[in-house]
Design an enzyme around this catalytic site. Sequence first.
Site, PDB file in Angstrom:
ATOM      1  N   SER A   1       0.855  -1.181   0.000  1.00 41.77           N
ATOM      2  CA  SER A   1       0.000   0.000   0.000  1.00 41.77           C
ATOM      3  C   SER A   1       0.893   1.233   0.000  1.00 41.77           C
ATOM      4  O   SER A   1       1.708   1.414   0.898  1.00 41.77           O
ATOM      5  CB  SER A   1      -0.886  -0.028   1.248  1.00 41.77           C
TER       6      SER A   1
ATOM      7  N   LYS B   1      -0.975  -0.870  -4.483  1.00 39.95           N
ATOM      8  CA  LYS B   1      -2.204  -0.130  -4.130  1.00 39.95           C
ATOM      9  C   LYS B   1      -1.824   1.314  -3.880  1.00 39.95           C
ATOM     10  O   LYS B   1      -0.922   1.587  -3.084  1.00 39.95           O
ATOM     11  CB  LYS B   1      -2.833  -0.768  -2.890  1.00 39.95           C
TER      12      LYS B   1
ATOM     13  N   LYS C   1      -2.917   4.978  -2.526  1.00 43.39           N
ATOM     14  CA  LYS C   1      -3.879   5.753  -1.745  1.00 43.39           C
ATOM     15  C   LYS C   1      -4.283   6.966  -2.590  1.00 43.39           C
ATOM     16  O   LYS C   1      -3.402   7.614  -3.190  1.00 43.39           O
ATOM     17  CB  LYS C   1      -3.233   6.213  -0.436  1.00 43.39           C
TER      18      LYS C   1
ATOM     19  N   ASP D   1      -7.162   3.032  -3.129  1.00 37.43           N
ATOM     20  CA  ASP D   1      -7.911   3.065  -1.860  1.00 37.43           C
ATOM     21  C   ASP D   1      -8.149   4.521  -1.474  1.00 37.43           C
ATOM     22  O   ASP D   1      -7.203   5.274  -1.277  1.00 37.43           O
ATOM     23  CB  ASP D   1      -7.101   2.342  -0.773  1.00 37.43           C
TER      24      ASP D   1
ATOM     25  N   GLU E   1     -11.127   0.762  -3.655  1.00 37.44           N
ATOM     26  CA  GLU E   1     -11.441   0.425  -2.265  1.00 37.44           C
ATOM     27  C   GLU E   1     -12.077   1.619  -1.553  1.00 37.44           C
ATOM     28  O   GLU E   1     -11.540   2.720  -1.577  1.00 37.44           O
ATOM     29  CB  GLU E   1     -10.137   0.006  -1.581  1.00 37.44           C
TER      30      GLU E   1
ATOM     31  N   ASP F   1     -13.870  -1.782   2.563  1.00 35.13           N
ATOM     32  CA  ASP F   1     -12.977  -1.991   3.709  1.00 35.13           C
ATOM     33  C   ASP F   1     -13.734  -1.509   4.956  1.00 35.13           C
ATOM     34  O   ASP F   1     -14.432  -2.303   5.609  1.00 35.13           O
ATOM     35  CB  ASP F   1     -11.666  -1.211   3.466  1.00 35.13           C
TER      36      ASP F   1
ATOM     37  N   LYS G   1     -10.217  -7.302   7.316  1.00 35.72           N
ATOM     38  CA  LYS G   1      -9.234  -6.948   8.348  1.00 35.72           C
ATOM     39  C   LYS G   1      -9.780  -7.477   9.655  1.00 35.72           C
ATOM     40  O   LYS G   1     -10.803  -7.002  10.138  1.00 35.72           O
ATOM     41  CB  LYS G   1      -9.091  -5.430   8.458  1.00 35.72           C
TER      42      LYS G   1
ATOM     43  N   GLY H   1      -4.418  -4.578   5.904  1.00 36.47           N
ATOM     44  CA  GLY H   1      -3.463  -4.410   6.991  1.00 36.47           C
ATOM     45  C   GLY H   1      -3.691  -3.085   7.689  1.00 36.47           C
ATOM     46  O   GLY H   1      -4.420  -2.223   7.184  1.00 36.47           O
TER      47      GLY H   1
HETATM   48  O1  OSB Z   1      -7.321   1.541   4.488  1.00 41.55           O
HETATM   49  O2  OSB Z   1      -6.232  -0.212   4.121  1.00 41.55           O
HETATM   50  C1  OSB Z   1      -6.340   0.852   4.718  1.00 41.55           C
HETATM   51  C2  OSB Z   1      -3.236   1.480   6.866  1.00 41.55           C
HETATM   52  C3  OSB Z   1      -3.816   2.004   7.998  1.00 41.55           C
HETATM   53  C4  OSB Z   1      -5.167   2.188   8.048  1.00 41.55           C
HETATM   54  C5  OSB Z   1      -5.957   1.844   6.948  1.00 41.55           C
HETATM   55  C6  OSB Z   1      -5.397   1.291   5.807  1.00 41.55           C
HETATM   56  C7  OSB Z   1      -4.002   1.140   5.762  1.00 41.55           C
HETATM   57  C8  OSB Z   1      -3.282   0.650   4.584  1.00 41.55           C
HETATM   58  C9  OSB Z   1      -1.925   0.027   4.787  1.00 41.55           C
HETATM   59  O3  OSB Z   1      -3.692   0.773   3.455  1.00 41.55           O
HETATM   60  C10 OSB Z   1      -2.024  -1.448   4.954  1.00 41.55           C
HETATM   61  C11 OSB Z   1      -0.741  -2.048   5.477  1.00 41.55           C
HETATM   62  O4  OSB Z   1       0.242  -2.083   4.732  1.00 41.55           O
HETATM   63  O5  OSB Z   1      -0.728  -2.518   6.626  1.00 41.55           O
HETATM   64 MG    MG Z   2      -8.465   0.476   3.030  1.00 39.64          MG
END
Ligand code: OSB
Ligand code: MG
Length: 374
Positions: free
Chosen positions: A135, A161, A163, A189, A214, A239, A263, A291
């Site tokens: 991510s 992925k 953001k 995402d 996402e 999510d 998650k 994650g």
């Molecule tokens: O939305 O998936 C998410 C990290 C913290 C809070 C929300 C998210 C995320 C990530 C990183 O996208 C996921 C990771 O590498 O642990």
């Molecule tokens: Mg997410």
Amino acid sequence: MIRGVEVRRATINLVAPFRTSFGTETGRDLLYLRVVGDEGEEADGWGECVAMADPGYSSEYVDGCEDVLRRFLLPLVGPATTAEDFHAAARGVRGHAMAKATLETALLDRDLRLAGTALSAHLGATRTRVPSGVSVGIQPDVPTLLRVVRGYLDEGYVRIKLKIEPGWDLEPVAAVRREFGPGVPLQVDANAAYAVGDAAHLAALDDHDLLLIEQPLPEDDVWGHAVLARTVRTPICLDESITSAEVAAGAIEAGACAIINIKPGRVGGYLEARRIHDLCVARGVPVWCGGMLETGIGRAANLALAAMPGFTLPGDTSASSRYFRRDVTEPFVLREGGIDVPRGPGIGVRPIPEVLEGMTRRVEMVPVVSPRRA
Ligand code: OSB
Ligand code: MG
């Protein structure tokens, strides 16, 4: 017999700031639980709370999790409480999924260590290694983004992925697609940063052959996602919105999502995560493991989950080095695009004592006394 639960607060820095539409994380404000019994340290169960320091991703935040654990959840644990017992007893406390997941996971780790069973086996996992995605946070500019993505691809991550947020979406996605070609599995995402009125704008992402979008809309707007899914061709993945198997069933039925990010922390633990997995397999909905920037304790358990057969898309289960200079456990490493699933009993890992001590701000043993229930 369980003697008590150690509540530990610790801090770890991230190797680089992680920016999302809801904020910037520079480290993790950690809450670890350790269920301590009289069978010896080998049987102690560990859990890591996934809540962030601030309620930006969800309404939960780590200090609030500690409060609800101390006041309402730890009192449900007696000398013989199992993870299943706790799961049933904790139904009387509404919400607070991340707090519940922390304690349930620590109890499950202990149950499985005593039984000599790996969490992956307990969950019905079929794989010994899981493919790793990564991510990528919002970057200051496109050239920096391309450099960061190139670094991850060179390391061997099999899916990227990005953001996104309003103002950082079409251009960075187009740039990454142009630079790295059509063969790179790519998804985005939004962490709830858009509104239904942005449907036409989001539909422009359809040109870039993304695996999924996402959580474009707010957590409580399942219907809005169903409306959006009629305008946007790229599959919608939820999510934040998916807080239980029941919500997942409704969202699928409503046409709000074609894919689900599972998650365990967000849904209250691994038992509920398994229910969502099973439901999605029955409905033909692909899932992947998200994650929350977990250290090795949380990561180990996520890898066990991600090894289940319905996890057909690469997860955000990246290597320790993507997050931390030194993880609290032996580091998880990327090998041929994947990470090995721990094989030992329970979550299969434990903290390295010196590293754990170095991170710890405070630690307290909460003794188990006459439980209210269970
Ligand atoms: O939305 O998936 C998410 C990290 C913290 C809070 C929300 C998210 C995320 C990530 C990183 O996208 C996921 C990771 O590498 O642990
Ligand atoms: Mg997410």
